[in-house]
Scaffold this motif. Sequence first.
Motif, PDB file in Angstrom:
ATOM      1  N   LEU A 198      -4.330  11.511  10.205  1.00 57.54           N
ATOM      2  CA  LEU A 198      -3.675  10.915  11.430  1.00 57.54           C
ATOM      3  C   LEU A 198      -3.359   9.472  11.488  1.00 57.54           C
ATOM      4  O   LEU A 198      -3.005   8.892  12.416  1.00 57.54           O
ATOM      5  CB  LEU A 198      -4.524  11.484  12.366  1.00 57.54           C
ATOM      6  N   SER A 199      -4.193   8.565  10.607  1.00 60.07           N
ATOM      7  CA  SER A 199      -4.027   7.239  10.633  1.00 60.07           C
ATOM      8  C   SER A 199      -3.115   6.620   9.641  1.00 60.07           C
ATOM      9  O   SER A 199      -3.309   5.443   9.456  1.00 60.07           O
ATOM     10  CB  SER A 199      -5.610   6.752  10.304  1.00 60.07           C
ATOM     11  N   LEU A 200      -2.534   7.290   9.023  1.00 62.26           N
ATOM     12  CA  LEU A 200      -1.665   6.803   7.821  1.00 62.26           C
ATOM     13  C   LEU A 200      -0.507   5.536   8.386  1.00 62.26           C
ATOM     14  O   LEU A 200      -0.450   4.752   7.782  1.00 62.26           O
ATOM     15  CB  LEU A 200      -1.035   7.936   6.978  1.00 62.26           C
ATOM     16  N   GLY A 201       0.113   6.168   9.421  1.00 58.37           N
ATOM     17  CA  GLY A 201       0.976   5.255   9.906  1.00 58.37           C
ATOM     18  C   GLY A 201       0.311   3.937  10.636  1.00 58.37           C
ATOM     19  O   GLY A 201       0.944   2.916  10.423  1.00 58.37           O
ATOM     20  N   ALA A 202      -0.628   3.946  11.092  1.00 60.69           N
ATOM     21  CA  ALA A 202      -1.539   3.034  11.532  1.00 60.69           C
ATOM     22  C   ALA A 202      -2.025   2.098  10.584  1.00 60.69           C
ATOM     23  O   ALA A 202      -1.939   0.792  10.818  1.00 60.69           O
ATOM     24  CB  ALA A 202      -2.815   3.502  12.484  1.00 60.69           C
ATOM     25  N   SER A 212      -0.755  -1.693  10.219  1.00 60.38           N
ATOM     26  CA  SER A 212      -1.859  -3.000  10.267  1.00 60.38           C
ATOM     27  C   SER A 212      -1.459  -3.756   8.823  1.00 60.38           C
ATOM     28  O   SER A 212      -1.970  -5.008   8.936  1.00 60.38           O
ATOM     29  CB  SER A 212      -3.352  -2.406   9.796  1.00 60.38           C
ATOM     30  N   GLU A 213      -0.736  -3.304   7.841  1.00 57.63           N
ATOM     31  CA  GLU A 213      -0.227  -4.227   6.664  1.00 57.63           C
ATOM     32  C   GLU A 213       1.055  -4.625   6.893  1.00 57.63           C
ATOM     33  O   GLU A 213       1.607  -5.437   6.011  1.00 57.63           O
ATOM     34  CB  GLU A 213      -0.395  -3.387   5.687  1.00 57.63           C
ATOM     35  N   GLY A 214       1.750  -4.292   8.043  1.00 53.37           N
ATOM     36  CA  GLY A 214       3.219  -4.812   7.898  1.00 53.37           C
ATOM     37  C   GLY A 214       4.030  -3.983   7.204  1.00 53.37           C
ATOM     38  O   GLY A 214       5.172  -4.625   6.838  1.00 53.37           O
ATOM     39  N   VAL A 215       3.727  -2.920   6.711  1.00 53.58           N
ATOM     40  CA  VAL A 215       4.368  -2.119   5.801  1.00 53.58           C
ATOM     41  C   VAL A 215       5.455  -1.010   6.794  1.00 53.58           C
ATOM     42  O   VAL A 215       4.836  -0.257   7.607  1.00 53.58           O
ATOM     43  CB  VAL A 215       3.570  -1.278   5.119  1.00 53.58           C
ATOM     44  N   LYS A 216       6.721  -1.154   6.705  1.00 47.93           N
ATOM     45  CA  LYS A 216       7.479  -0.350   7.236  1.00 47.93           C
ATOM     46  C   LYS A 216       7.598   1.010   6.713  1.00 47.93           C
ATOM     47  O   LYS A 216       7.321   1.296   5.469  1.00 47.93           O
ATOM     48  CB  LYS A 216       8.855  -0.727   7.285  1.00 47.93           C
ATOM     49  N   TYR A 217       7.757   2.174   7.502  1.00 50.77           N
ATOM     50  CA  TYR A 217       7.693   3.582   6.826  1.00 50.77           C
ATOM     51  C   TYR A 217       8.659   4.346   7.636  1.00 50.77           C
ATOM     52  O   TYR A 217       8.990   4.182   8.909  1.00 50.77           O
ATOM     53  CB  TYR A 217       6.346   4.178   6.857  1.00 50.77           C
ATOM     54  N   LYS A 218       9.242   5.305   6.739  1.00 57.25           N
ATOM     55  CA  LYS A 218      10.085   6.182   7.379  1.00 57.25           C
ATOM     56  C   LYS A 218      10.077   7.672   6.676  1.00 57.25           C
ATOM     57  O   LYS A 218       9.913   7.499   5.369  1.00 57.25           O
ATOM     58  CB  LYS A 218      11.736   5.800   7.175  1.00 57.25           C
ATOM     59  N   ASP A 263      10.074  12.203  -4.133  1.00 61.63           N
ATOM     60  CA  ASP A 263       9.164  12.488  -2.788  1.00 61.63           C
ATOM     61  C   ASP A 263       8.798  11.365  -2.138  1.00 61.63           C
ATOM     62  O   ASP A 263       8.684  11.522  -0.901  1.00 61.63           O
ATOM     63  CB  ASP A 263       7.721  13.198  -3.544  1.00 61.63           C
ATOM     64  N   GLY A 264       8.618  10.437  -2.846  1.00 58.86           N
ATOM     65  CA  GLY A 264       8.259   9.181  -2.000  1.00 58.86           C
ATOM     66  C   GLY A 264       8.717   7.833  -2.667  1.00 58.86           C
ATOM     67  O   GLY A 264       8.926   7.870  -4.123  1.00 58.86           O
ATOM     68  N   MET A 265       8.641   6.880  -1.865  1.00 55.16           N
ATOM     69  CA  MET A 265       9.133   5.433  -2.691  1.00 55.16           C
ATOM     70  C   MET A 265       8.406   4.358  -1.917  1.00 55.16           C
ATOM     71  O   MET A 265       8.176   4.355  -0.784  1.00 55.16           O
ATOM     72  CB  MET A 265      10.603   5.468  -2.495  1.00 55.16           C
ATOM     73  N   LEU A 266       8.122   3.370  -2.647  1.00 57.83           N
ATOM     74  CA  LEU A 266       7.545   1.953  -2.257  1.00 57.83           C
ATOM     75  C   LEU A 266       8.736   1.136  -2.632  1.00 57.83           C
ATOM     76  O   LEU A 266       8.851   0.943  -3.799  1.00 57.83           O
ATOM     77  CB  LEU A 266       6.275   1.557  -2.767  1.00 57.83           C
ATOM     78  N   VAL A 267       9.094   0.409  -1.481  1.00 55.41           N
ATOM     79  CA  VAL A 267      10.372  -0.333  -1.693  1.00 55.41           C
ATOM     80  C   VAL A 267       9.977  -1.829  -1.486  1.00 55.41           C
ATOM     81  O   VAL A 267       8.887  -2.014  -0.536  1.00 55.41           O
ATOM     82  CB  VAL A 267      11.275  -0.128  -0.698  1.00 55.41           C
ATOM     83  N   PHE A 268      10.206  -2.875  -2.390  1.00 51.21           N
ATOM     84  CA  PHE A 268       9.850  -3.957  -2.269  1.00 51.21           C
ATOM     85  C   PHE A 268      11.166  -5.032  -1.897  1.00 51.21           C
ATOM     86  O   PHE A 268      12.312  -4.702  -2.349  1.00 51.21           O
ATOM     87  CB  PHE A 268       9.760  -4.564  -3.837  1.00 51.21           C
ATOM     88  N   LYS A 269      10.843  -5.689  -0.902  1.00 51.56           N
ATOM     89  CA  LYS A 269      12.045  -6.615  -0.464  1.00 51.56           C
ATOM     90  C   LYS A 269      11.333  -7.993  -0.035  1.00 51.56           C
ATOM     91  O   LYS A 269      10.690  -8.249   0.917  1.00 51.56           O
ATOM     92  CB  LYS A 269      12.673  -6.244   0.714  1.00 51.56           C
ATOM     93  N   GLY A 270      11.376  -9.067  -1.125  1.00 51.22           N
ATOM     94  CA  GLY A 270      10.689 -10.179  -1.138  1.00 51.22           C
ATOM     95  C   GLY A 270       9.171 -10.096  -1.022  1.00 51.22           C
ATOM     96  O   GLY A 270       8.551  -8.982  -1.796  1.00 51.22           O
ATOM     97  N   VAL A 311       9.240   8.419   2.704  1.00 52.40           N
ATOM     98  CA  VAL A 311       8.764   9.713   2.604  1.00 52.40           C
ATOM     99  C   VAL A 311       9.930  10.876   2.618  1.00 52.40           C
ATOM    100  O   VAL A 311      10.151  10.860   3.556  1.00 52.40           O
ATOM    101  CB  VAL A 311       7.551  10.252   3.455  1.00 52.40           C
ATOM    102  N   ASN A 312      10.153  11.491   1.414  1.00 57.12           N
ATOM    103  CA  ASN A 312      11.215  12.387   1.411  1.00 57.12           C
ATOM    104  C   ASN A 312      10.622  13.753   2.148  1.00 57.12           C
ATOM    105  O   ASN A 312       9.716  14.386   1.567  1.00 57.12           O
ATOM    106  CB  ASN A 312      11.780  12.622   0.100  1.00 57.12           C
ATOM    107  N   THR A 313      11.194  14.373   3.465  1.00 58.48           N
ATOM    108  CA  THR A 313      10.881  15.440   4.110  1.00 58.48           C
ATOM    109  C   THR A 313      11.671  16.745   3.588  1.00 58.48           C
ATOM    110  O   THR A 313      11.582  17.684   4.426  1.00 58.48           O
ATOM    111  CB  THR A 313      10.588  15.345   5.404  1.00 58.48           C
ATOM    112  N   ARG A 314      12.291  16.632   2.384  1.00 57.24           N
ATOM    113  CA  ARG A 314      13.284  17.611   1.952  1.00 57.24           C
ATOM    114  C   ARG A 314      12.482  19.103   1.896  1.00 57.24           C
ATOM    115  O   ARG A 314      13.248  20.149   2.137  1.00 57.24           O
ATOM    116  CB  ARG A 314      14.286  17.434   1.042  1.00 57.24           C
TER     117      ARG A 314
END
Length: 257
Positions: A26-30, A34-40, A49-56, A63-66
């Motif tokens: 329940l705390s994954l989004g939080a 807290s780290e400034g990591v955007k998520y969708k 299934d999932g991806m960590l994206v680097f932008k600068g 997270v792919n919910t297919r």
Amino acid sequence: MIAIADPVAKAKQVLSDKKVGDIPALSLGAIADSEGVKYKQKDYPDKWDGMLVFKGDQRGILVNTRIDNTARHNFTFAHELGHYFLNHPPSFSKDGQLGIKCNVSETSMEHKGREAEANRFAVELLMPQDRFLLLMLGAEIDFALIAGLAIEFMVSKQACSYRLVELTQKPCIVVFSKHGKVTSYKVSRAAKGFWGGHASLPGETVAHEMIINKKQQSNFVECDSPNWLLRTVPEQKVYECTRGSYVDGSAMTILKW
């Protein structure tokens, strides 16, 4: 970020630093916030299934919910957080985008490499050892225990069963199969060296009979251990129990003694 290479130690640190509650899923989004990591979380057509994206200096998690399975999404989210907190470098570059693209297996038998490290982080983050041990203390490993803990921690029964087998002091093996073919398994420390390494479920077993007839076992039954194990268990009876989701041919078998 403090450099800790060990995935389990890093997950413990995150749980402590972020003051994560009893149900970490329940705390994954939080944690990401807290780290400034955007998520969708979105139904993407691609098969990752999932991806960590680097932008600068910025990081984002997709997270792919297919596949409609909340427990699987939780594990993927935790896995991608593992890549982030373990400072794993990007593994691909395409059209100016850098990232780590994953097909996440909750029960990977790999023991090395970044994907295995991210899985170890995810397991400890979602099912912290101290709390998990407390809840499994004195309980028999069976389908009821696995289902209850999977609900408690919001993880899949497969991931939960692997955690149980990893932490129990008792001899136990869980085997997952699809249409009778073994897809994965986990052996407890006390059962190490006994598993027969079968590619398919042995023919002379109750598990095989259950799958052929698409039935569920209500209770454990004593089995002929040489059908399953490499060697006999002195002065011990071996028990098996199998239950399946026969819509897709998948089944889970528990062996214990």
